[in-house]
Design an enzyme around this catalytic site. Structure first.
Site, PDB file in Angstrom:
ATOM      1  N   HIS A 131     103.625  24.720 -61.484  1.00  0.00           N
ATOM      2  CA  HIS A 131     103.342  23.024 -61.243  1.00  0.00           C
ATOM      3  C   HIS A 131     102.884  22.884 -59.833  1.00  0.00           C
ATOM      4  CE1 HIS A 131     105.106  19.094 -60.295  1.00  0.00           C
ATOM      5  NE2 HIS A 131     105.193  19.821 -59.033  1.00  0.00           N
ATOM      6  N   GLU A 132     103.224  24.290 -58.566  1.00  0.00           N
ATOM      7  CA  GLU A 132     102.146  23.967 -57.446  1.00  0.00           C
ATOM      8  C   GLU A 132     101.541  24.604 -57.113  1.00  0.00           C
ATOM      9  OE1 GLU A 132     104.092  22.977 -55.296  1.00  0.00           O
ATOM     10  OE2 GLU A 132     105.909  22.722 -55.835  1.00  0.00           O
ATOM     11  N   HIS A 192      98.889  21.407 -58.261  1.00  0.00           N
ATOM     12  CA  HIS A 192      98.303  20.917 -56.679  1.00  0.00           C
ATOM     13  C   HIS A 192      97.192  21.555 -55.821  1.00  0.00           C
ATOM     14  CE1 HIS A 192     101.779  18.072 -56.051  1.00  0.00           C
ATOM     15  NE2 HIS A 192     102.832  18.980 -56.329  1.00  0.00           N
ATOM     16  N   HIS A 228      94.573  20.742 -56.852  1.00  0.00           N
ATOM     17  CA  HIS A 228      94.045  19.489 -56.589  1.00  0.00           C
ATOM     18  C   HIS A 228      93.156  19.488 -55.442  1.00  0.00           C
ATOM     19  CE1 HIS A 228      95.655  15.099 -56.477  1.00  0.00           C
ATOM     20  NE2 HIS A 228      94.063  14.869 -56.884  1.00  0.00           N
TER      21      HIS A 228
END
Length: 677
Positions: free
Chosen positions: A465-466, A469, A472
């Site tokens: 998940h991280e 980021h 992104h």
């Protein structure tokens, strides 16, 4: 020695020169940066030439470079190195930086110039799409911030903003202190039955660091549910850990946060009214993809009853397995036993297959290479802000450099709870900054004695998940700093990170990284199939605890000024709010209770903790698209990069999503995933 923050970093990719940085450099950097920025803005607003895009908007984007460099470096590391000195700097400068931001955002001369550019239809039509969006975003953000208020109202607004900045910093500081104080000390290693050798080693190391040689210390995590609750066979120790987790900020001591919660809520309601909104939720959502609290409550209200029903179904199964009534500290333990008995899936037994280094290189990096063509090379010559931090150079498919990825995996006393991503350097072409530098933080206990770091199932998912980021932040390619990386709407920013969780169980990725750290055996295919079949198990609990926190966040911020002033008991308000939405279940407490709800009282998710499930509507729909179109391919990665992670905030996110998907997201995929259909 000259302050290294006062000039651009000479290091590769403009990595902050951490080896040279000292705490005393930050106050000087902030003071110099704010002074320079104000002078630059003053030059813009006193320019005798009529306002244009170049002399107003582009000039504004070029301003504040020193302040931006200092802020990115400090706030990109302050949650990871929350020493007394760093916390003192943060507490002193939070209100100063808020006041500085207000001085710029609320300047009527700057507002008038930007509005003049915006209202010049011919000039706007001549701009490229990203430049037009920059004008629109600055005008909207300044309007929502209060730039159109009269002078008296602005003065009051500045006071409120400064006080709120101080209170949120204090909340975070007191929560960290209470979390450290409440760590659970264990005298007998037999009480740790159920934990892995690595977890026991980490607890021994934590105890030793705190002066308790020969004992074991269980440090606390941010959410209510501690991961050890799923494994510890000692019921009394599970109770102690759960009670410690739930007690934070609620002990009527120096670290108690209840008074902070009440004052923050009251001041936010006052500020909202000043800005022309009935509640803080209305003000916070005015500039989001959701737009209104009513739309948020429509989604949450649709999901809550189904989640409550699923919780009751799961409870019955747990008590059947346990042979007796269970309590909140028992839920995770018996949930894993049901997963094992009904689905033949033992998540604890899978931990030897989730060795952190394999997860990173052969899972996370592997998926990024397959999807985007990215490659990662460790740079031992580059220094992070702590000895635990690792630095990787990232290259695109054509070999061109993209930036640096920093990883800070392990927990420590000076690191705040949870997991997160920060940008240390933001890519943009206007300021000739072609590369990004991002950092991921997790809180995985660090084993001692050369033991491998074995991740839990949830820690592995959080890692993916991280890293979503991080992707992104690394892949966004924009012209203006305002749109760099993850600078998008709060209720959109979680979408790419949630999508990246998909690759954790993608067969090609899983077979690459899920290898037993001792035997070299791959995770058996039949176990993987059982794991996939069992994915919906526990979603009643997972959805319920999340929705309880989201609805609690909305309840606090749906109060108007008079209602907020009338609340005097945090616990009573919380109980009533959860009862009203049907989620006042003592067995399934909110993921975060008010007194340790850092997302809403410290981390800028105020009235926006709903963002995770709001974004998950897009995420689940995107996962369906990948499955329909061949999965982990470069063609799919390129399309996803073009319309989602590659644009930063430079385009309307929902319009871009419609281009990517060919229409709006279908909520059916989310309902099916969470067993709510």
């Amino acid at each position: 020695m000259p302050n290294p923050l006062l000039s651009p970093s000479p290091l590769p990719f403009s990595l902050p020169p951490f080896a040279l940085l000292r705490d005393e450099h930050y106050p000087e950097g902030f003071d110099r940066g704010m002074a320079e920025h104000l002078a630059e803005v003053e030059a813009i607003v006193t320019d005798p030439q009529p306002p244009t895009f170049d002399n107003t908007l582009a000039a504004l984007e070029r301003s504040g470079r020193t302040l931006s460099r200092v802020s990115l470096t400090f706030f990109g590391t302050s949650s990871s190195l929350a020493t007394d000195a760093v916390q003192a700097i943060e507490e002193e400068y939070a209100p100063k930086l808020t006041a500085h931001g207000d001085a710029v955002r609320l300047d009527p001369r700057l507002y008038a110039r930007i509005k003049a550019v915006h209202d010049d239809a011919e000039a706007m039509a001549a701009l490229d799409p990203e430049s037009r969006r920059l004008v629109e975003r600055h005008l909207t953000e300044m309007t929502v911030a209060g730039a159109g208020l009269d002078d008296d109202a602005k003065t009051e607004l500045r006071v409120l903003n400064g006080r709120l900045a101080t209170l949120s910093t204090r909340f975070e500081k007191q929560l960290l202190a209470d979390s450290n104080d409440l760590a659970v000390l264990v005298d007998d290693v037999a009480d740790l039955d159920g934990l892995t050798a690595g977890e026991i080693s980490a607890a021994a190391e934590a105890a030793r660091e705190h002066g308790h040689d020969g004992k074991w210390l269980i440090t606390l995590v941010l959410p209510t549910g501690h991961p050890h609750l799923a494994s510890l066979t000692n019921r009394d120790l599970r109770r102690r850990v759960h009670e410690a987790q739930s007690a934070r900020g609620n002990r009527d001591n120096a670290h108690d946060t209840k008074a902070l919660v009440l004052e923050i809520v009251r001041l936010r309601a006052q500020r909202a009214r000043l800005l022309g909104y009935p509640t803080h939720a209305g003000a916070a959502l005015a500039d989001s993809t959701a737009r209104t609290p009513e739309r948020v409550m429509e989604l949450l209200g649709r999901l809550a009853p189904a989640a409550a029903r699923n919780i009751e179904t799961e409870r019955a199964l747990l008590e059947e397995e346990a042979g007796e009534p269970i309590e909140a500290h028992d839920w995770a333990f018996w949930a894993e036993r049901v997963r094992t008995s009904r689905y033949a899936v033992d998540l604890a037994a899978m931990r030897p297959y989730f060795e952190a280094e394999r997860v990173l290189r052969d899972g996370i990096f592997f998926a990024a290479e397959k999807l985007f063509g990215l490659t990662f090379h460790e740079r031992d010559d580059l220094v992070g802000y702590h000895p635990d931090v690792r630095v990787f150079e990232v290259h695109d498919a054509d070999g061109s450099p993209i930036g640096l990825y920093l990883l800070d995996l392990h927990t420590r006393d000076t690191k705040k709870g949870g997991a997160w991503m920060n940008s240390l350097v933001s890519q943009n072409t206007l300021l000739e900054q072609p590369h990004a530098v991002v950092v991921n933080n997790l809180n995985v206990p660090k084993p001692g004695g050369g033991q491998p770091t074995l991740l839990t199932y949830d820690e592995t998912r959080t890692f993916f998940h991280e890293f979503g980021h991080a992707l992104h932040g690394l892949l966004a390619h924009v012209t203006y700093p305002h749109f760099a990386g993850t600078r998008v709407f709060r209720d959109f920013v979680e979408y790419p990170s949630q999508v990246n969780e998909m690759w954790m169980l993608w067969p090609e990725v899983l077979s690459s990284y899920a290898v037993h750290h001792e035997t070299g055996e791959r995770l058996p295919d039949e176990l993987v199939q059982r794991l996939v079949s069992a994915q919906a198990w526990g979603e009643g609990f997972g959805t319920g605890e999340y929705l309880a926190a989201s609805l609690l966040d909305q309840a606090w911020h749906a109060l108007d000024v008079e209602e907020a002033a009338a609340v005097g008991d945090v616990q009573a308000f919380e109980a009533a709010a959860l009862e009203e939405v049907g989620l006042a279940n003592t067995l399934v407490p909110p993921r975060y209770r008010s007194t340790y709800f850092a997302h809403t009282f410290s981390y800028s998710y105020d009235a926006q903790y709903y963002a995770y499930i709001w974004s998950e509507v897009l995420d689940a729909d995107t996962v369906a698209w990948f499955r329909e179109n061949g999965g982990l391919t470069r063609a799919n990665g390129d399309r996803y990069r073009t319309y989602v992670v590659g644009i930063g905030g430079a385009a309307d996110p929902l319009e871009s999503y419609r281009e990517f998907r060919g229409g709006d997201a279908d909520i059916t995929h989310l309902l099916q995933r969470r067993g709510l259909d």
